[in-house]
Design an enzyme around this catalytic site. Sequence first.
Site, PDB file in Angstrom:
ATOM      1  N   ASP A 198       0.825  -1.206   0.000  1.00 53.18           N
ATOM      2  CA  ASP A 198       0.000   0.000   0.000  1.00 53.18           C
ATOM      3  C   ASP A 198       0.864   1.263   0.000  1.00 53.18           C
ATOM      4  O   ASP A 198       0.677   2.174   0.799  1.00 53.18           O
ATOM      5  CB  ASP A 198      -0.940  -0.017   1.206  1.00 53.18           C
ATOM      6  N   ASP A 225      -1.470  -2.697  -4.120  1.00 54.45           N
ATOM      7  CA  ASP A 225      -1.836  -1.285  -3.999  1.00 54.45           C
ATOM      8  C   ASP A 225      -0.598  -0.412  -4.168  1.00 54.45           C
ATOM      9  O   ASP A 225      -0.016   0.081  -3.203  1.00 54.45           O
ATOM     10  CB  ASP A 225      -2.533  -1.012  -2.669  1.00 54.45           C
ATOM     11  N   HIS A 364      -2.497  -9.789  -1.077  1.00 58.19           N
ATOM     12  CA  HIS A 364      -2.768  -8.431  -0.612  1.00 58.19           C
ATOM     13  C   HIS A 364      -3.591  -8.344   0.672  1.00 58.19           C
ATOM     14  O   HIS A 364      -3.130  -7.760   1.651  1.00 58.19           O
ATOM     15  CB  HIS A 364      -3.420  -7.617  -1.739  1.00 58.19           C
ATOM     16  N   HIS A 374     -11.270  -3.651   7.139  1.00 58.83           N
ATOM     17  CA  HIS A 374     -11.097  -4.913   6.411  1.00 58.83           C
ATOM     18  C   HIS A 374     -11.166  -6.145   7.323  1.00 58.83           C
ATOM     19  O   HIS A 374     -10.702  -7.225   6.945  1.00 58.83           O
ATOM     20  CB  HIS A 374      -9.782  -4.920   5.629  1.00 58.83           C
ATOM     21  N   HIS A 401      -3.047  -4.154   2.554  1.00 57.35           N
ATOM     22  CA  HIS A 401      -4.472  -3.814   2.569  1.00 57.35           C
ATOM     23  C   HIS A 401      -4.858  -2.995   3.794  1.00 57.35           C
ATOM     24  O   HIS A 401      -5.490  -1.944   3.659  1.00 57.35           O
ATOM     25  CB  HIS A 401      -5.305  -5.087   2.472  1.00 57.35           C
ATOM     26  N   HIS A 403      -3.860  -0.489   6.573  1.00 57.38           N
ATOM     27  CA  HIS A 403      -2.787   0.509   6.598  1.00 57.38           C
ATOM     28  C   HIS A 403      -2.229   0.664   8.006  1.00 57.38           C
ATOM     29  O   HIS A 403      -2.370   1.710   8.664  1.00 57.38           O
ATOM     30  CB  HIS A 403      -3.301   1.844   6.059  1.00 57.38           C
TER      31      HIS A 403
END
Length: 541
Positions: A198, A225, A364, A374, A401, A403
């Site tokens: 990410d 990402d 991910h 998530h 995924h 953060h």
Amino acid sequence: MEKSEAILHLFLLIITYMIVPSSSQRIPTTLEGPFQPVTRRFNPSLRRGSDDLPMDDSRLQKKVTSNFPEQISLALSTPNSMWVSWVTGDAQIGVNVTALDPTTARSEVWYGKESRKYSARKRGVSLVYSQLYPFEGLLNYTSGIIHHVRIDGLEQETKYYYKCGDSSLAALSEELMFETLPLPGSGKYPTRVAFVGDLGLTSNSTTTVDHIIKNDPSLLLLIGDLTYANQYLTTGGKGASCYTCEFPDSPTRETYQPRWDGWGRFMQPLTSRVPMMVIEGNHEIELQVANTTFLSYLTRFSVPSTESGSNTNLYYSFDAGGIHFVMLGAYVDYNQNGAQYAWLERDLKKVDRSRTPWLVATWHPPWYNSYSSHYQEFECMRLQMEALLYQYRVDIVFSGHVHAYERTNRVYNYLLDRCAPVYITIGDGGNIEKIEVDHADDPGKCPSAGANVPEFGNVCHMNFSFGPGKSQFCWDRQPEWSAYRESSFGHGILEVVNSTHALWTWHRNQDISKENSYGDQIYIVRQPELCAVGSKVGFTA
């Protein structure tokens, strides 16, 4: 624990104390686990996020004329070959765009073991892609010419000098250099493997990349990402930390594809000398005309999909010294009756742990995640694939995924298990969507069962049937499988010492100017005698 297992455990502990350097603060090992859960809360003196770098930032601007290579990057192919990729020509963006002819530019790499003496030359392929939208007012994009060349005959642990481009146009790059990795079966490993997810392209991202460069990795893994080009309208302007909040009237999830070009330029100082292995995340989906997805990701990167028997760049595997890496796709069919699962089973069966003792998997979205964001999002994928990874004794799993940072105790099916993988969430690269600070076990922060719907696949949210979370969707405390979690931007470095010991260090961005400072550090220890592949050994602690 059986007596033989206790003796083996004691022996490994003694060996570990011999390997681990003496210091005032001894580095723990997974043999001492499972550990009591630890949470380090977000430091309010830090910013939760920052805006993206503008396209006129010098690091994102094109610095070569049209025919010359830019956005140069490396990727591993086989143990004695490497992919070299770059872009030439000018991308176009507008209502009406005309794709460049990729046959107008040759794809060449000159390389050798001495500076300015190139004993080998290879030719490759060139291609373009377009991002098109069937909506009035949206702009379309067509790329520059993207080149991929596979160079082979490489010797292990050797420096190579290279140029890429088109010699017929006198348009070769400046000389660049990389160093190859050890071979599988050599008993050697990459010196340092960097992991980050990410990443994006903010001021936080730049600190992350600067920190990675400072730590001098020999291999880089990006766990999905990458650019966050889909946080923009097709007209560009300013990106949003929340797309649907800022652009509620957009007819589709738009993207501003020039962000990919800026990101490639920004990454080149690192990726032109260190192989970068990528796997897709949800921000790479980039839906366009005819329901086409992932086109930028699939076109811009070369990965060893064919070399590893995969039929797609969305999942593949490769060896790096004594490590076998499996890169799985969470946004393509992962069910047990699908092509990816069948490929994964074939790939794991072929792994020779005498040649590659370490088995590392990445994808991910995390399966084990105690943050609100998530939470339980990819339970369906876990239910389909976890038993197979456990059967073949995967040692470590890396995901992004979310953060933030989180490292688990060894866990299988939410139970502590000495033979299960350590799961590490490393989605804290610094992107525009900001750091996550809420945990699902915080009061009032447990997401509803209808939240966290995946962008691919079904919903398999469940209430727990055991432990402190019994009959509940969330625990009321940090789960016992979660060993350490912290909300900070950063990256991680894996240093494999030998066939059983690897040092994992998570580096926080705020520590970049500090010597010997880190957020989390542990020796991950394999127990191959106890946890043989396919054995039923393993126990709940």
